[in-house]
Design a protein around this motif. Structure first.
Motif, PDB file in Angstrom:
ATOM      1  N   VAL A  69      40.798  53.665  53.092  1.00 49.96           N
ATOM      2  CA  VAL A  69      40.923  52.743  51.817  1.00 49.96           C
ATOM      3  C   VAL A  69      40.403  51.298  52.141  1.00 49.96           C
ATOM      4  O   VAL A  69      39.485  50.455  51.560  1.00 49.96           O
ATOM      5  N   LEU A 129      37.202  49.059  51.032  1.00 43.79           N
ATOM      6  CA  LEU A 129      37.198  47.884  50.112  1.00 43.79           C
ATOM      7  C   LEU A 129      36.727  46.584  50.899  1.00 43.79           C
ATOM      8  O   LEU A 129      36.265  45.423  50.350  1.00 43.79           O
ATOM      9  N   GLU A 162      32.529  44.565  42.428  1.00 46.17           N
ATOM     10  CA  GLU A 162      33.198  45.890  42.189  1.00 46.17           C
ATOM     11  C   GLU A 162      34.685  45.589  42.218  1.00 46.17           C
ATOM     12  O   GLU A 162      35.368  46.572  41.753  1.00 46.17           O
ATOM     13  N   LEU A 163      35.152  44.670  42.938  1.00 47.75           N
ATOM     14  CA  LEU A 163      36.538  44.333  43.054  1.00 47.75           C
ATOM     15  C   LEU A 163      37.264  44.385  41.857  1.00 47.75           C
ATOM     16  O   LEU A 163      38.520  44.709  41.749  1.00 47.75           O
ATOM     17  N   ASN A 204      37.385  46.273  39.536  1.00 45.98           N
ATOM     18  CA  ASN A 204      37.756  47.504  39.189  1.00 45.98           C
ATOM     19  C   ASN A 204      38.849  48.063  40.038  1.00 45.98           C
ATOM     20  O   ASN A 204      39.200  49.283  39.571  1.00 45.98           O
ATOM     21  N   LEU A 205      39.390  47.317  40.931  1.00 44.46           N
ATOM     22  CA  LEU A 205      39.971  47.872  41.939  1.00 44.46           C
ATOM     23  C   LEU A 205      41.397  47.223  42.344  1.00 44.46           C
ATOM     24  O   LEU A 205      41.968  47.145  43.546  1.00 44.46           O
ATOM     25  N   THR A 228      44.126  49.441  43.087  1.00 42.77           N
ATOM     26  CA  THR A 228      43.859  50.084  44.635  1.00 42.77           C
ATOM     27  C   THR A 228      44.138  48.777  45.579  1.00 42.77           C
ATOM     28  O   THR A 228      44.989  49.261  46.531  1.00 42.77           O
ATOM     29  N   LYS A 229      43.941  47.662  45.282  1.00 43.13           N
ATOM     30  CA  LYS A 229      44.106  46.662  46.297  1.00 43.13           C
ATOM     31  C   LYS A 229      45.786  46.104  46.324  1.00 43.13           C
ATOM     32  O   LYS A 229      46.404  46.200  47.406  1.00 43.13           O
ATOM     33  N   LYS A 272      29.074  55.006  43.303  1.00 42.81           N
ATOM     34  CA  LYS A 272      29.870  54.902  42.219  1.00 42.81           C
ATOM     35  C   LYS A 272      29.182  55.895  40.889  1.00 42.81           C
ATOM     36  O   LYS A 272      27.911  56.207  40.874  1.00 42.81           O
ATOM     37  N   TYR A 274      34.574  56.024  42.213  1.00 43.85           N
ATOM     38  CA  TYR A 274      34.038  55.605  43.501  1.00 43.85           C
ATOM     39  C   TYR A 274      34.319  56.692  44.641  1.00 43.85           C
ATOM     40  O   TYR A 274      35.377  57.415  44.768  1.00 43.85           O
ATOM     41  N   ILE A 292      37.979  57.103  46.291  1.00 41.02           N
ATOM     42  CA  ILE A 292      38.739  55.711  46.317  1.00 41.02           C
ATOM     43  C   ILE A 292      39.795  56.067  45.494  1.00 41.02           C
ATOM     44  O   ILE A 292      39.838  56.479  44.194  1.00 41.02           O
ATOM     45  N   VAL A 349      42.332  54.024  41.413  1.00 40.32           N
ATOM     46  CA  VAL A 349      41.382  53.169  40.544  1.00 40.32           C
ATOM     47  C   VAL A 349      41.734  52.958  39.016  1.00 40.32           C
ATOM     48  O   VAL A 349      42.250  54.201  38.703  1.00 40.32           O
TER      49      VAL A 349
END
Length: 335
Positions: free
Chosen positions: A183, A187, A194-195, A197-198, A201-202, A235, A247, A262, A265
């Motif tokens: 991951v 990233l 796109e970040l 939307n993440l 995830t982060k 995507k 993703y 990923i 999300v």
């Protein structure tokens, strides 16, 4: 592995490849792709002034960016793709995940001759053991078997008659940390816009509280190696409403192809608990060959897995067995 693939003809491989590509292109757009076959260095940058860490949000000069951050791990053959948005302490933090990924893939990296930072890695059951597998410069596989230690091979008379051997090993790892290593790569290369939307995830990657879906990872091994390392992110198209991961990250190197939805999300939470299916990403190898192994692996676990048995079969051209003066045996295989 689908045993029907054993008897496929060239035309059938081509038809299968075209179908894989059609299924992928129907549902996904490719948003980033790097083929790491160039000697030219590639430095990824978000263009932030002052320099800002993509993962924790801290900025220079409050934090430093002195270390060279590999966008994709050095251990999978990346020497050219780097980034300037990973601050030094985050870089150090992520090294823990890379260590666990290395532990998970160690036997495969040795047997498939993946050139990492220090060349092709040796394989040992543990640092305390003397028995080991290493690859010589002429691609000879050298197996040192120390008397009294757990054997690394299964080599019965019937195997010797067929020029085959089973390499046995064990691995200790934490599934989610192996997943986080992948991951982190995803990233790092994903486009900055796109970040948004993440964020979940982060947070999960950085060890913060988060909720979402962790989907199975597809792992494929091929007989022949790829010519270079590739990384891609796909995507899901806006017109697709079926429960597909938003993703998908693909890492392809040597004989190994890893396809990872990923996780965590925000846009995928609506599908939690539902069955996910996603199209396989075709590689140049699929145009003329079948994968030796194609399997889904579950990396959602948080508990450390200790001593998990892992094995790989090998067909060799010839073998030479020697017994040095010490209590060990060397077996050299010409792959």
């Amino acid at each position: 592995t689908n045993h029907n693939l054993f008897n496929m003809q060239p035309k059938e491989f081509k038809e299968r490849f075209d179908k894989m590509r059609f299924n992928l292109e129907t549902s996904y757009n490719i948003i980033v792709c790097y083929h790491l076959n160039e000697h030219k260095q590639i430095m990824l940058s978000d263009g932030d002034k002052p320099q800002k860490c993509r993962f924790c949000g801290r900025e220079f000069p409050d934090v430093t960016f002195k270390k060279i951050a590999h966008a994709i791990s050095h251990m999978v053959g990346n020497r050219v793709l780097k980034s300037d948005y990973e601050y030094d302490m985050c870089n150090q933090f992520f090294s823990t995940y890379e260590t666990e990924y290395s532990s998970y893939m160690n036997l495969y990296h040795t047997m498939f001759m993946v050139h990492g930072k220090g060349g092709i890695p040796k394989y040992k059951l543990s640092h305390k053991e003397n028995s080991k597998i290493e690859i010589e410069n002429d691609n000879t596989i050298k197996i040192n078997i120390q008397e009294g230690e757990e054997p690394l091979i299964v080599w019965e008379e019937i195997d010797k008659a067929n020029n085959t051997i089973e390499i046995k090993g064990k691995r200790t790892y934490t599934p989610q940390n192996v997943l986080k290593a992948l991951v982190k790569m995803a990233l790092t290369i994903i486009p900055k816009d796109e970040l948004q939307n993440l964020s979940n995830t982060k947070n999960w990657l950085m060890g913060k509280s988060s909720e979402g879906c962790i989907l199975p990872v597809c792992l494929r091994f091929y007989r022949n190696p790829l010519l270079f390392t590739s990384v891609m992110i796909f995507k899901k198209k806006d017109s697709i409403y079926t429960p597909l991961p938003h993703y998908v990250f693909c890492l392809a190197y040597r004989n190994i192809v890893i396809q990872m939805p990923i996780p965590m999300v925000d846009l995928d939470i609506q599908f939690k608990g539902k069955k996910f299916e996603f199209p396989l990403i075709p590689t140049p190898l699929d145009e003329y060959s079948r994968p030796l192994v194609s399997t889904q692996i579950d990396l959602s676990g948080k508990e450390k897995v200790k001593g998990e048995v892992v094995s790989i079969g090998l067909k060799y051209e010839s073998a030479v067995q020697t017994s040095p003066k010490s209590k060990s045996t060397n077996v050299d295989f010409i792959n």
